[in-house]
Design an enzyme around this catalytic site. Structure first.
Site, PDB file in Angstrom:
ATOM      1  N   LYS A   1     -59.108  16.231 -64.019  1.00 51.16           N
ATOM      2  CA  LYS A   1     -60.449  16.464 -64.553  1.00 51.16           C
ATOM      3  C   LYS A   1     -60.618  17.923 -64.958  1.00 51.16           C
ATOM      4  CE  LYS A   1     -64.097  14.374 -62.861  1.00 51.16           C
ATOM      5  NZ  LYS A   1     -65.271  13.996 -62.022  1.00 51.16           N
TER       6      LYS A   1
ATOM      7  N   GLU B   1     -62.287   8.349 -48.016  1.00 51.65           N
ATOM      8  CA  GLU B   1     -62.804   9.549 -48.673  1.00 51.65           C
ATOM      9  C   GLU B   1     -64.279   9.385 -48.994  1.00 51.65           C
ATOM     10  OE1 GLU B   1     -60.328  12.286 -51.303  1.00 51.65           O
ATOM     11  OE2 GLU B   1     -61.588  11.293 -52.806  1.00 51.65           O
TER      12      GLU B   1
ATOM     13  N   HIS C   1     -44.118  -8.421 -39.019  1.00 48.41           N
ATOM     14  CA  HIS C   1     -42.995  -7.920 -38.238  1.00 48.41           C
ATOM     15  C   HIS C   1     -43.139  -6.435 -37.923  1.00 48.41           C
ATOM     16  CE1 HIS C   1     -40.717 -11.687 -38.832  1.00 48.41           C
ATOM     17  NE2 HIS C   1     -41.363 -11.715 -39.987  1.00 48.41           N
TER      18      HIS C   1
ATOM     19  N   LYS D   1     -57.623  22.966 -48.975  1.00 46.35           N
ATOM     20  CA  LYS D   1     -57.202  23.560 -50.244  1.00 46.35           C
ATOM     21  C   LYS D   1     -57.332  25.081 -50.202  1.00 46.35           C
ATOM     22  CE  LYS D   1     -58.483  19.659 -53.247  1.00 46.35           C
ATOM     23  NZ  LYS D   1     -59.363  19.250 -54.373  1.00 46.35           N
TER      24      LYS D   1
ATOM     25  N   GLY E   1     -63.353  10.744 -58.943  1.00 46.37           N
ATOM     26  CA  GLY E   1     -61.919  10.516 -59.055  1.00 46.37           C
ATOM     27  C   GLY E   1     -61.482   9.150 -58.568  1.00 46.37           C
ATOM     28  N   ARG E   2     -61.992   8.726 -57.411  1.00 48.84           N
ATOM     29  CA  ARG E   2     -61.550   7.446 -56.854  1.00 48.84           C
ATOM     30  C   ARG E   2     -62.196   6.250 -57.546  1.00 48.84           C
ATOM     31  NH1 ARG E   2     -64.240  10.624 -53.462  1.00 48.84           N
ATOM     32  NH2 ARG E   2     -66.217   9.999 -52.484  1.00 48.84           N
TER      33      ARG E   2
ATOM     34  N   GLU F   1     -51.562  20.657 -57.348  1.00 50.21           N
ATOM     35  CA  GLU F   1     -50.394  19.781 -57.326  1.00 50.21           C
ATOM     36  C   GLU F   1     -50.069  19.250 -58.722  1.00 50.21           C
ATOM     37  OE1 GLU F   1     -52.721  18.799 -53.431  1.00 50.21           O
ATOM     38  OE2 GLU F   1     -53.175  19.399 -55.495  1.00 50.21           O
TER      39      GLU F   1
END
Length: 552
Positions: A206, A353, A384, A512, A267-268, A212
């Site tokens: 954005k 979040e 399992h 951050k 964002g999500r 990152e």
């Protein structure tokens, strides 16, 4: 005490929970032949069976009374109509506008957003078609064979999950890969298989400043130039999805391949926007539109269905019942559908979040649990691994089971085994195994009495573990869109009940900020006043990094 926990609706549920303490789901099913049809609901191709929860008609009535006391219906309309629900950032929350398939305008500050949304969608469609038909090529004229999406968080988890889920619809001759982790191995192992002449990179950020993402993007750019590309070729091989056009152009990306989205898209919740460009490249724009249509259908259901028959409301309020009245601190999502193997990771961000908050909308501490720890893996793998804890551990962990009636692959026997296992796990969590049943089973197996006595306590488990089952005919784009929107709205419902802002994420900011300082410490060796533990770790790492450098 908070206003929520002091409310009469909350108090009524506390008293009801006490009366339900010794109620078993086995007993509820035995006493009520009509339990299943009365505790199911269906919409948008999704069939929800919530009968395997420790609830009665009274429970559901009290939960809906709580929802109404929290003005859920008013907040629901505010979400769809564009109110500034994200008050800490003074932003509207309008991801639903991105999949609006009606003629209704969506207004923000007196402006109808739909023309601009449609404009970006048309640009995406032309770009996708031009890539697929070889109209847009790399700098040497070769058609693109590989696409690499570079993003993180919502710019990665949603598009990656959807691309994996819709793999049966994948466009031939174009592979879409995802890089998110700043760990160099993620990018390195991806680039190692690529030919720069037929590789397209999508940089999704954005702000176009995310550490990152931009570190990976710059490394990918350097790789492209080192492998024979020129500065002029950057605009042919890199596109951007961002609100920061100036930064994208400075990177070398042309304005015609910078796809915009807006600050009212969290964002999500962004896969429905241009952030979904890699999805559209994976499956084609028609399939992407079907995905949006499924989400819109769920939006309309959420907006109009009565609370008692509303799938997101039912899931949300059943979660409230488990978390706040039965002390469930974790929650598992288990798709018996391998194509949904990335869904739990996507839902982790969506749920934790959004609702992992400890203060309410007024900034006051809450005195009740909010988002649970969410985890999951595809069935039958998880049977399992962690299912032992679900059945006999001391934690109460509700489960959502997801199953398709029809598989995309022709191995019918596999699919029947898969479904049988999913249905069996849900039943076992509900039923458990009594002492008498375990003893009868051991006797029927011919187990010697002395050994049977030793094994007996290990083979008993109480059951009464809640689960929901979501069934659908086949995992197609429409169904997937509806499923994702269902969970989005479920999270919203719970945020309203808990009186928290589900649309900010201030908790990630401190890490951050500290990372920027610690990067200086790691590179310069000059301490900036960290605690003794962190400073000691920096020294230890610097010593080993220096030794590795000296070893060549």
């Amino acid at each position: 005490m908070s206003r929520l926990t002091e409310s009469s609706a909350w108090h009524d549920l506390v008293c009801h929970r006490q009366r339900m303490a010794n109620v078993t789901m086995r007993g509820l099913f035995a006493d009520d032949p009509g339990r299943f049809p009365r505790h199911t609901a269906e919409a948008c191709g999704l069939f929800l069976d919530y009968s395997k929860n420790r609830v009665t008609d009274e429970t559901l009535g009290l939960l809906m009374a709580l929802a109404r006391s929290c003005n859920l219906e008013l907040w629901r309309e505010g979400l769809i109509s564009g109110r500034r629900l994200n008050q800490t950032e003074n932003r509207a929350v309008l991801h639903t506008a991105l999949r609006n398939r009606s003629d209704r305008p969506v207004m923000l500050d007196g402006v109808n957003l739909m023309p601009e949304i449609h404009s970006v969608a048309r640009r995406m469609s032309r770009f996708v078609d031009d890539i697929h038909f070889g109209v847009i090529t790399g700098a040497t004229g070769r058609p693109f064979k590989d696409v690499v999406n570079i993003g993180i968080g919502g710019s990665d988890l949603g598009p990656l999950m959807v691309s994996e889920a819709l793999r049966p619809y994948q466009t031939p001759n174009l592979r879409v890969r995802y890089v998110s982790n700043v760990d160099a191995s993620h990018l390195y192992e991806t680039l190692d298989w690529l030919d720069p002449e037929n590789t397209l990179f999508i940089i999704t950020s954005k702000t176009f400043t995310t550490q990152e993402t931009m570190t990976n993007a710059k490394t990918a750019r350097d790789w492209f130039l080192r492998e024979g590309g020129s500065e002029a070729d950057i605009a042919r091989h890199f596109v951007a999805v961002s609100t920061n056009e100036a930064a994208a152009r400075a990177f070398g990306i042309g304005p015609e391949t910078i796809f915009n989205f807006w600050d009212w898209v969290g964002g999500r919740f962004s896969l429905w926007s241009a952030v979904g460009l890699p999805i559209a490249l994976t499956v084609g724009m028609d399939r992407f539109d079907e995905l949006l249509a499924g989400a819109f259908a769920m939006d309309e259901h959420f907006r109009s269905a009565p609370l008692e028959a509303n799938l997101p409301v039912l899931l949300g309020m059943l979660g409230i019942w488990s978390i706040n009245f039965w002390d469930a601190s974790a929650y598992a999502v288990v798709p018996y559908d391998q194509y949904l193997h990335r869904l739990p990771a996507y839902l982790q961000q969506l749920d934790m979040e959004s609702n992992g908050k400890s203060v309410d909308r007024e900034g006051l501490p809450v005195d009740y649990a909010t988002a649970p720890v969410l985890f999951g893996e595809p069935g039958t793998n998880c049977q399992h691994s962690f299912f032992q804890l679900l059945h006999q551990g001391r934690h109460l962990i509700p489960v959502d089971f997801l199953m398709a009636a029809e598989s995309h692959v022709p191995f019918k026997a596999h699919h029947q085994i898969l479904l049988a296992n999913g249905l069996a796990q849900a039943e076992a969590l509900m039923r458990g195994r009594t002492l008498d049943e375990a003893a009868a089973e051991l006797a029927a197996a011919g187990t010697p009495p002395e050994l049977a006595a030793q094994l007996l306590p290990h083979k008993v488990f109480e059951g009464n573990r809640p689960s929901n089952t979501l069934l659908y005919r086949k995992l197609d784009p429409f169904t997937l869109g509806a499923l994702i929107a269902l969970y989005e709205h479920k999270v919203f419902v719970q945020g309203i009940i808990w009186n928290i802002n589900s649309f900010d994420q201030w908790g990630v900011e401190l890490g951050k900020t500290l990372a920027r300082t610690l990067l200086q410490d790691l590179t310069t060796g000059v301490s900036t006043g960290q605690d003794s533990s962190t400073a000691g770790q920096v020294r230890w790492l610097r010593e080993r990094m220096a030794a590795a450098d000296s070893d060549g």
